[in-house]
Design a protein around this motif. Structure first.
Motif, mmCIF file in Angstrom:
data_model
loop_
_atom_site.group_PDB
_atom_site.id
_atom_site.type_symbol
_atom_site.label_atom_id
_atom_site.label_comp_id
_atom_site.label_asym_id
_atom_site.label_seq_id
_atom_site.Cartn_x
_atom_site.Cartn_y
_atom_site.Cartn_z
ATOM 1 N N LYS A 163 0.835 -1.210 0.000
ATOM 2 C CA LYS A 163 0.000 0.000 0.000
ATOM 3 C C LYS A 163 0.868 1.259 0.000
ATOM 4 O O LYS A 163 0.810 2.105 0.894
ATOM 5 C CB LYS A 163 -0.917 -0.001 1.222
ATOM 6 C CG LYS A 163 -1.958 -1.086 1.177
ATOM 7 C CD LYS A 163 -3.250 -0.593 1.793
ATOM 8 C CE LYS A 163 -4.420 -1.501 1.545
ATOM 9 N NZ LYS A 163 -4.863 -1.543 0.162
ATOM 10 N N CYS A 164 1.722 1.349 -1.018
ATOM 11 C CA CYS A 164 2.707 2.434 -1.087
ATOM 12 C C CYS A 164 2.046 3.768 -1.386
ATOM 13 O O CYS A 164 0.891 3.831 -1.813
ATOM 14 C CB CYS A 164 3.718 2.108 -2.187
ATOM 15 S SG CYS A 164 2.986 2.079 -3.809
ATOM 16 N N GLY A 165 2.812 4.833 -1.198
ATOM 17 C CA GLY A 165 2.385 6.161 -1.625
ATOM 18 C C GLY A 165 2.770 6.371 -3.082
ATOM 19 O O GLY A 165 2.966 5.405 -3.831
ATOM 20 N N LEU A 166 2.917 7.636 -3.458
ATOM 21 C CA LEU A 166 3.184 7.949 -4.870
ATOM 22 C C LEU A 166 4.637 8.354 -5.122
ATOM 23 O O LEU A 166 4.998 8.756 -6.226
ATOM 24 C CB LEU A 166 2.293 9.119 -5.304
ATOM 25 C CG LEU A 166 0.902 8.772 -5.803
ATOM 26 C CD1 LEU A 166 0.062 10.034 -5.904
ATOM 27 C CD2 LEU A 166 0.957 8.081 -7.167
ATOM 28 N N LEU A 167 5.470 8.251 -4.071
ATOM 29 C CA LEU A 167 6.830 8.774 -4.189
ATOM 30 C C LEU A 167 7.631 8.159 -5.338
ATOM 31 O O LEU A 167 8.264 8.866 -6.125
ATOM 32 C CB LEU A 167 7.580 8.524 -2.866
ATOM 33 C CG LEU A 167 9.080 8.769 -2.933
ATOM 34 C CD1 LEU A 167 9.376 10.234 -3.117
ATOM 35 C CD2 LEU A 167 9.775 8.237 -1.692
ATOM 36 N N ASP A 168 7.620 6.831 -5.418
ATOM 37 C CA ASP A 168 8.516 6.165 -6.359
ATOM 38 C C ASP A 168 8.136 6.505 -7.797
ATOM 39 O O ASP A 168 8.994 6.830 -8.628
ATOM 40 C CB ASP A 168 8.458 4.641 -6.157
ATOM 41 C CG ASP A 168 8.733 4.270 -4.711
ATOM 42 O OD1 ASP A 168 9.245 5.133 -3.969
ATOM 43 O OD2 ASP A 168 8.434 3.127 -4.322
HETATM 44 C C1 GLA Z 1 8.512 2.948 -0.584
HETATM 45 C C2 GLA Z 1 7.127 3.337 -1.076
HETATM 46 C C3 GLA Z 1 6.972 4.857 -1.155
HETATM 47 C C4 GLA Z 1 7.386 5.535 0.145
HETATM 48 C C5 GLA Z 1 8.735 4.995 0.638
HETATM 49 C C6 GLA Z 1 9.072 5.463 2.023
HETATM 50 O O1 GLA Z 1 9.481 3.308 -1.503
HETATM 51 O O2 GLA Z 1 6.874 2.752 -2.324
HETATM 52 O O3 GLA Z 1 5.664 5.195 -1.517
HETATM 53 O O4 GLA Z 1 6.398 5.409 1.107
HETATM 54 O O5 GLA Z 1 8.764 3.572 0.661
HETATM 55 O O6 GLA Z 1 9.212 6.837 2.076
#
Ligand code: GLA
Length: 389
Positions: free
Chosen positions: A170-175
């Motif tokens: 359930k990642c954010g959008l950073l990557d």
């Molecule tokens: C992973 C997730 C990102 C972010 C980082 C931590 O890379 O995919 O969305 O949350 O961890 O900052």
């Protein structure tokens, strides 16, 4: 163009498997997270950069509904129907492409199958977002193949949804955003509430090293999702005790945390403190960068790692050994874990004149503790993803 040798190798492999040339190719880089750990899904701020390692995706239309997809590093092929995309529990690399294709299909216009292959040079499990680079390169190449116009934010969201629904993280959008928004020589500063980003020039007195420990990266094993759930629990609590609106931990200051943390279970309180502190560090760090205070910025990177280690629990011994060694190496200004945590890479800030000696010292310190060196490479902040014309 970066990674020219990788591109040529992909074309050679593509011709060998499909006996023709690809019609489209796209490239997407991995990313380093420089400051702002687990702040993206807490609607906070991050400083990141696209890196000089990435993934190419090549594709051509085929007349039928069948999709053939080849992982160019393994030379393994899977096939599926464009109208019946589902998650697979074997050869799980295919899920990142399938999830991206499913997202494009929701936008519309995905009708025929494709012959696709991807190949890149981001070390897997290194915390440098090889999965986002695969999603973004596949997304750009397939959107072009299907004649679709997809803006960056929509594409990033498609990649994020692929992670949630097809990879279980359930990642954010950073990557995804970092892979799309990178600029040579610059950091990307993103506000994950408004999703607006700007580039911040790094200047000639700084560069990054990445130390890949090869320690296990356990994001999809649930640890990441558990941390996210704690942050959401923390945000819910602060929303109930603070007078101003709290939608996410972004809305809570460290001073408020100190005053009200007593009402939270200790583990949730500690975990909440990490993104709150990280947010404040990113804002301070951006100011220090603008005034050319690289030592001050590096000190915040060390603080960030300490917060991961003590409060958030997403570091591990391998990462700590590298960061502790970095503190003692002349010319190193800062170091911290990068990305989800639980293994992967440490990102190190150093003066360009010191990187060679720092690399050797870091590898030696790691070898002295674990019996084998970590891989140290120089990272240049690089351009974001693009379709090859
Ligand atoms: C992973 C997730 C990102 C972010 C980082 C931590 O890379 O995919 O969305 O949350 O961890 O900052």
């Amino acid at each position: 163009m970066v990674n020219e040798a990788v591109r040529k190798e992909l074309i050679a492999k593509y011709r060998k498997v499909f006996e023709r040339d690809p019609e489209v190719m796209a490239y997407a880089p991995g990313r380093i997270e420089v400051l702002g750990n687990h702040t993206d899904y807490n609607e906070g701020f991050v400083l990141s950069a696209a890196i000089n390692y990435g993934t190419f995706f090549a594709a051509a239309r085929n007349a039928e509904k069948a999709c053939r997809l080849v992982a160019g590093d393994l030379m393994k092929e899977v096939a599926f129907d464009v109208g019946a995309i589902s998650r697979s529990s074997v050869d799980t690399w295919q899920n990142y492409v399938k999830g991206t294709l499913a997202g494009l299909a929701e936008v519309g216009g995905v009708e025929h199958g494709f012959d696709g292959m991807f190949f890149g040079n981001i070390p897997l499990g290194s915390g440098l977002s090889s999965s986002a680079a695969l999603e973004m390169s596949a997304g750009l190449a397939l959107a072009r193949l299907y004649g679709m116009e997809v803006d960056k934010l929509t594409l990033a969201r498609i990649g994020q949804k692929a992670e949630h629904a097809y990879a279980g993280c359930k990642c954010g959008l950073l990557d995804q955003l970092s892979s799309l928004a990178g600029q040579p020589g610059c950091l990307v500063k993103t506000d994950f509430r408004t999703l607006k980003y700007e580039t911040v020039a790094l200047g000639g007195d700084a560069c990054f090293l990445m130390c890949n420990t090869h320690a296990k990266h356990a994001l999809v094993d649930g640890a990441y999702n558990e941390l996210r759930a704690s942050c959401e629990q923390g945000a819910g609590y602060f929303a109930s005790v603070l007078r101003h609106p709290v939608k996410a931990l972004r809305d809570v200051s460290m001073a408020e945390w100190v005053l009200y943390r007593g009402g939270l279970e200790a583990l949730v309180a500690d975990r909440s403190a990490h993104p709150i502190g990280e947010n404040e560090r990113v804002l301070r760090g951006a100011g220090l960068l603008a005034s050319g205070d690289l030592n001050g910025f590096g000190a915040l990177m060390f603080d960030s790692h300490e917060s991961s280690r003590r409060l958030f629990g997403n570091s591990c011994e391998e990462l700590d050994v590298v960061v502790d060694a970095a503190k003692k190496i002349p010319g190193v200004m800062g170091a911290r874990l990068s990305g989800g945590g639980f293994g992967g890479s440490v990102v190190v800030l150093a003066h360009p004149r010191d990187v060679e000696t720092a690399s050797v010292a870091l590898a030696n310190a790691y070898a002295a503790r674990f019996g084998k060196a970590c891989d140290v490479s120089i990272i240049s902040p690089s351009a974001g993803a693009y379709v090859l014309e």
